[in-house]
Design a protein around this motif. Structure first.
Motif, PDB file in Angstrom:
ATOM      1  N   ARG A 121     111.109  -5.932 -17.422  1.00 11.10           N
ATOM      2  CA  ARG A 121     110.352  -4.785 -17.697  1.00 11.10           C
ATOM      3  C   ARG A 121     109.438  -4.548 -16.601  1.00 11.10           C
ATOM      4  NH1 ARG A 121     107.859  -6.743 -23.096  1.00 11.10           N
ATOM      5  NH2 ARG A 121     106.328  -5.126 -22.613  1.00 11.10           N
ATOM      6  N   LEU A 122     109.342  -5.061 -15.631  1.00  8.75           N
ATOM      7  CA  LEU A 122     108.454  -5.008 -14.314  1.00  8.75           C
ATOM      8  C   LEU A 122     109.021  -4.727 -13.159  1.00  8.75           C
ATOM      9  CD1 LEU A 122     105.085  -7.339 -14.734  1.00  8.75           C
ATOM     10  CD2 LEU A 122     105.247  -4.733 -15.122  1.00  8.75           C
ATOM     11  N   SER A 123     110.659  -4.807 -13.517  1.00 10.15           N
ATOM     12  CA  SER A 123     111.537  -4.263 -12.352  1.00 10.15           C
ATOM     13  C   SER A 123     111.472  -2.909 -11.788  1.00 10.15           C
ATOM     14  CB  SER A 123     112.885  -5.026 -12.721  1.00 10.15           C
ATOM     15  OG  SER A 123     113.571  -4.213 -13.335  1.00 10.15           O
ATOM     16  N   ASP A 124     112.316  -2.878 -10.770  1.00 10.09           N
ATOM     17  CA  ASP A 124     112.328  -1.280 -10.133  1.00 10.09           C
ATOM     18  C   ASP A 124     113.390  -0.318 -11.114  1.00 10.09           C
ATOM     19  OD1 ASP A 124     110.805  -1.620  -8.124  1.00 10.09           O
ATOM     20  OD2 ASP A 124     112.405  -2.331  -6.655  1.00 10.09           O
ATOM     21  N   ASP A 125     114.160  -1.382 -11.709  1.00 10.64           N
ATOM     22  CA  ASP A 125     115.361  -0.249 -12.668  1.00 10.64           C
ATOM     23  C   ASP A 125     114.461   0.058 -13.945  1.00 10.64           C
ATOM     24  OD1 ASP A 125     116.990  -1.147 -10.610  1.00 10.64           O
ATOM     25  OD2 ASP A 125     117.821  -2.635 -11.638  1.00 10.64           O
ATOM     26  N   TYR A 126     113.528  -0.765 -14.533  1.00 15.90           N
ATOM     27  CA  TYR A 126     113.150  -0.516 -15.767  1.00 15.90           C
ATOM     28  C   TYR A 126     111.669  -0.768 -15.584  1.00 15.90           C
ATOM     29  CZ  TYR A 126     112.284  -0.805 -20.643  1.00 15.90           C
ATOM     30  OH  TYR A 126     111.732  -0.544 -21.863  1.00 15.90           O
ATOM     31  N   LEU A 127     110.715   0.281 -15.970  1.00 14.53           N
ATOM     32  CA  LEU A 127     109.556   0.048 -15.581  1.00 14.53           C
ATOM     33  C   LEU A 127     108.655   0.190 -16.904  1.00 14.53           C
ATOM     34  CD1 LEU A 127     107.059  -0.985 -13.645  1.00 14.53           C
ATOM     35  CD2 LEU A 127     106.822   1.723 -12.954  1.00 14.53           C
ATOM     36  N   ASP A 128     108.054  -0.609 -17.545  1.00 12.71           N
ATOM     37  CA  ASP A 128     107.251  -0.521 -18.788  1.00 12.71           C
ATOM     38  C   ASP A 128     105.760  -0.413 -18.507  1.00 12.71           C
ATOM     39  OD1 ASP A 128     106.318  -0.578 -21.221  1.00 12.71           O
ATOM     40  OD2 ASP A 128     106.926  -2.534 -21.981  1.00 12.71           O
ATOM     41  N   LEU A 129     105.583   0.906 -18.702  1.00 10.29           N
ATOM     42  CA  LEU A 129     104.134   1.386 -18.071  1.00 10.29           C
ATOM     43  C   LEU A 129     102.938   0.592 -18.809  1.00 10.29           C
ATOM     44  CD1 LEU A 129     104.476   4.994 -17.456  1.00 10.29           C
ATOM     45  CD2 LEU A 129     104.462   3.337 -15.814  1.00 10.29           C
ATOM     46  N   ASP A 130     103.161   0.388 -20.179  1.00 10.70           N
ATOM     47  CA  ASP A 130     102.177  -0.545 -20.795  1.00 10.70           C
ATOM     48  C   ASP A 130     101.883  -1.853 -20.246  1.00 10.70           C
ATOM     49  OD1 ASP A 130     101.488   1.740 -22.532  1.00 10.70           O
ATOM     50  OD2 ASP A 130     103.085   1.210 -23.847  1.00 10.70           O
ATOM     51  N   LEU A 131     103.066  -2.465 -20.232  1.00  6.65           N
ATOM     52  CA  LEU A 131     103.049  -4.016 -19.560  1.00  6.65           C
ATOM     53  C   LEU A 131     102.517  -3.728 -18.252  1.00  6.65           C
ATOM     54  CD1 LEU A 131     103.737  -6.802 -20.074  1.00  6.65           C
ATOM     55  CD2 LEU A 131     105.938  -6.341 -19.016  1.00  6.65           C
ATOM     56  N   LEU A 132     102.728  -2.974 -17.298  1.00  5.00           N
ATOM     57  CA  LEU A 132     102.003  -2.742 -15.949  1.00  5.00           C
ATOM     58  C   LEU A 132     100.673  -2.685 -16.101  1.00  5.00           C
ATOM     59  CD1 LEU A 132     102.565  -2.686 -12.873  1.00  5.00           C
ATOM     60  CD2 LEU A 132     102.718  -0.127 -13.145  1.00  5.00           C
ATOM     61  N   ASP A 133     100.174  -1.886 -17.084  1.00  7.48           N
ATOM     62  CA  ASP A 133      98.784  -1.555 -17.442  1.00  7.48           C
ATOM     63  C   ASP A 133      98.122  -3.018 -17.675  1.00  7.48           C
ATOM     64  OD1 ASP A 133      96.398   0.175 -17.407  1.00  7.48           O
ATOM     65  OD2 ASP A 133      96.735  -0.064 -19.659  1.00  7.48           O
ATOM     66  N   GLN A 134      98.778  -3.472 -18.531  1.00  8.40           N
ATOM     67  CA  GLN A 134      98.221  -5.078 -19.317  1.00  8.40           C
ATOM     68  C   GLN A 134      98.088  -5.766 -18.047  1.00  8.40           C
ATOM     69  OE1 GLN A 134     100.622  -6.436 -22.092  1.00  8.40           O
ATOM     70  NE2 GLN A 134      99.516  -8.334 -22.247  1.00  8.40           N
ATOM     71  N   GLN A 135      99.223  -5.885 -17.179  1.00  7.42           N
ATOM     72  CA  GLN A 135      98.978  -7.066 -16.367  1.00  7.42           C
ATOM     73  C   GLN A 135      98.101  -6.681 -15.156  1.00  7.42           C
ATOM     74  OE1 GLN A 135     100.908  -9.981 -16.045  1.00  7.42           O
ATOM     75  NE2 GLN A 135     101.422  -9.790 -18.096  1.00  7.42           N
ATOM     76  N   ALA A 136      98.013  -5.189 -14.667  1.00  4.29           N
ATOM     77  CA  ALA A 136      96.989  -5.079 -13.739  1.00  4.29           C
ATOM     78  C   ALA A 136      95.402  -5.347 -14.139  1.00  4.29           C
ATOM     79  CB  ALA A 136      97.257  -3.345 -13.402  1.00  4.29           C
ATOM     80  N   ARG A 137      95.285  -4.815 -15.504  1.00  2.00           N
ATOM     81  CA  ARG A 137      94.015  -5.244 -16.186  1.00  2.00           C
ATOM     82  C   ARG A 137      93.657  -6.589 -16.088  1.00  2.00           C
ATOM     83  NH1 ARG A 137      91.629  -0.816 -19.554  1.00  2.00           N
ATOM     84  NH2 ARG A 137      93.184   1.132 -19.454  1.00  2.00           N
ATOM     85  N   SER A 138      94.884  -7.418 -16.461  1.00  2.00           N
ATOM     86  CA  SER A 138      94.478  -8.854 -16.439  1.00  2.00           C
ATOM     87  C   SER A 138      94.201  -9.439 -15.219  1.00  2.00           C
ATOM     88  CB  SER A 138      95.660  -9.523 -16.955  1.00  2.00           C
ATOM     89  OG  SER A 138      95.556 -10.919 -17.117  1.00  2.00           O
ATOM     90  N   VAL A 139      94.939  -8.877 -14.056  1.00  2.00           N
ATOM     91  CA  VAL A 139      94.929  -9.565 -12.934  1.00  2.00           C
ATOM     92  C   VAL A 139      93.640  -9.094 -12.299  1.00  2.00           C
ATOM     93  CG1 VAL A 139      95.658  -9.707 -10.604  1.00  2.00           C
ATOM     94  CG2 VAL A 139      97.504 -10.269 -12.577  1.00  2.00           C
ATOM     95  N   LEU A 140      93.646  -7.921 -12.304  1.00  2.00           N
ATOM     96  CA  LEU A 140      92.177  -7.124 -11.569  1.00  2.00           C
ATOM     97  C   LEU A 140      90.898  -7.104 -12.345  1.00  2.00           C
ATOM     98  CD1 LEU A 140      94.031  -4.140 -10.069  1.00  2.00           C
ATOM     99  CD2 LEU A 140      93.619  -6.263  -8.954  1.00  2.00           C
ATOM    100  N   GLY A 141      90.805  -7.330 -13.716  1.00  2.00           N
ATOM    101  CA  GLY A 141      89.525  -7.384 -14.474  1.00  2.00           C
ATOM    102  C   GLY A 141      89.053  -6.170 -14.617  1.00  2.00           C
ATOM    103  N   MET A 142      89.826  -4.972 -14.474  1.00  2.00           N
ATOM    104  CA  MET A 142      89.217  -3.649 -14.473  1.00  2.00           C
ATOM    105  C   MET A 142      89.261  -3.088 -15.822  1.00  2.00           C
ATOM    106  SD  MET A 142      90.458  -2.366 -10.822  1.00  2.00           S
ATOM    107  CE  MET A 142      89.191  -1.242 -10.834  1.00  2.00           C
ATOM    108  N   LEU A 143      88.417  -1.957 -15.964  1.00  2.00           N
ATOM    109  CA  LEU A 143      88.748  -1.414 -17.338  1.00  2.00           C
ATOM    110  C   LEU A 143      88.548   0.052 -17.164  1.00  2.00           C
ATOM    111  CD1 LEU A 143      85.801  -3.276 -19.568  1.00  2.00           C
ATOM    112  CD2 LEU A 143      88.292  -3.629 -19.580  1.00  2.00           C
ATOM    113  N   ARG A 144      88.909   0.948 -18.148  1.00  2.00           N
ATOM    114  CA  ARG A 144      88.747   2.400 -18.145  1.00  2.00           C
ATOM    115  C   ARG A 144      87.374   2.785 -18.571  1.00  2.00           C
ATOM    116  NH1 ARG A 144      94.201   3.603 -20.905  1.00  2.00           N
ATOM    117  NH2 ARG A 144      92.668   3.424 -22.635  1.00  2.00           N
ATOM    118  N   ALA A 145      86.778   3.944 -18.039  1.00  2.00           N
ATOM    119  CA  ALA A 145      85.395   4.378 -18.443  1.00  2.00           C
ATOM    120  C   ALA A 145      85.395   4.534 -19.905  1.00  2.00           C
ATOM    121  CB  ALA A 145      85.261   5.683 -17.691  1.00  2.00           C
ATOM    122  N   ASP A 146      86.527   4.793 -20.786  1.00  2.00           N
ATOM    123  CA  ASP A 146      86.242   5.002 -22.105  1.00  2.00           C
ATOM    124  C   ASP A 146      86.557   3.837 -23.064  1.00  2.00           C
ATOM    125  OD1 ASP A 146      88.967   4.745 -21.594  1.00  2.00           O
ATOM    126  OD2 ASP A 146      89.651   6.423 -23.026  1.00  2.00           O
TER     127      ASP A 146
END
Length: 99
Positions: A69-94
């Protein structure tokens, strides 16, 4: 001819030795390294190892799914967002964090 009243110790020792050998082999068949109890232990250990293998195969399948789901052939944006938030510890303003 008269018979003597002496006890026959030869037959007694023969049957005692035969009983001892039979008892030894019976004990070895039940308690020995290749006995019945060891066989039951091996079967229980095999069942536990099969259960562990099934759990590990499920974990591998889950990881392969996430990797796909995170490969170049198939990208799940929700999973990418979840992983980025988990690793970076960032939040959106809202968003609000509840601890």
């Amino acid at each position: 001819m008269t018979r003597s009243n002496r006890p026959n110790f030869g037959a007694f020792f023969f049957f005692a030795a035969a009983f001892a050998v039979g008892a030894y082999f019976t004990f070895a068949a039940v308690q020995g390294d290749y006995g019945l109890f060891r066989r039951v232990e091996i079967a229980a250990e095999a069942d536990a190892l099969r259960a562990d293998l099934d759990g590990l195969n499920a974990e591998i399948a889950r990881m392969e799914n996430l990797t796909h789901r995170l490969s170049d052939d198939y990208l799940d944006l929700d999973l990418l967002d979840q992983q980025a938030r988990s690793v970076l510890g960032m939040l959106r303003a809202d968003e609000i964090v509840i601890r």
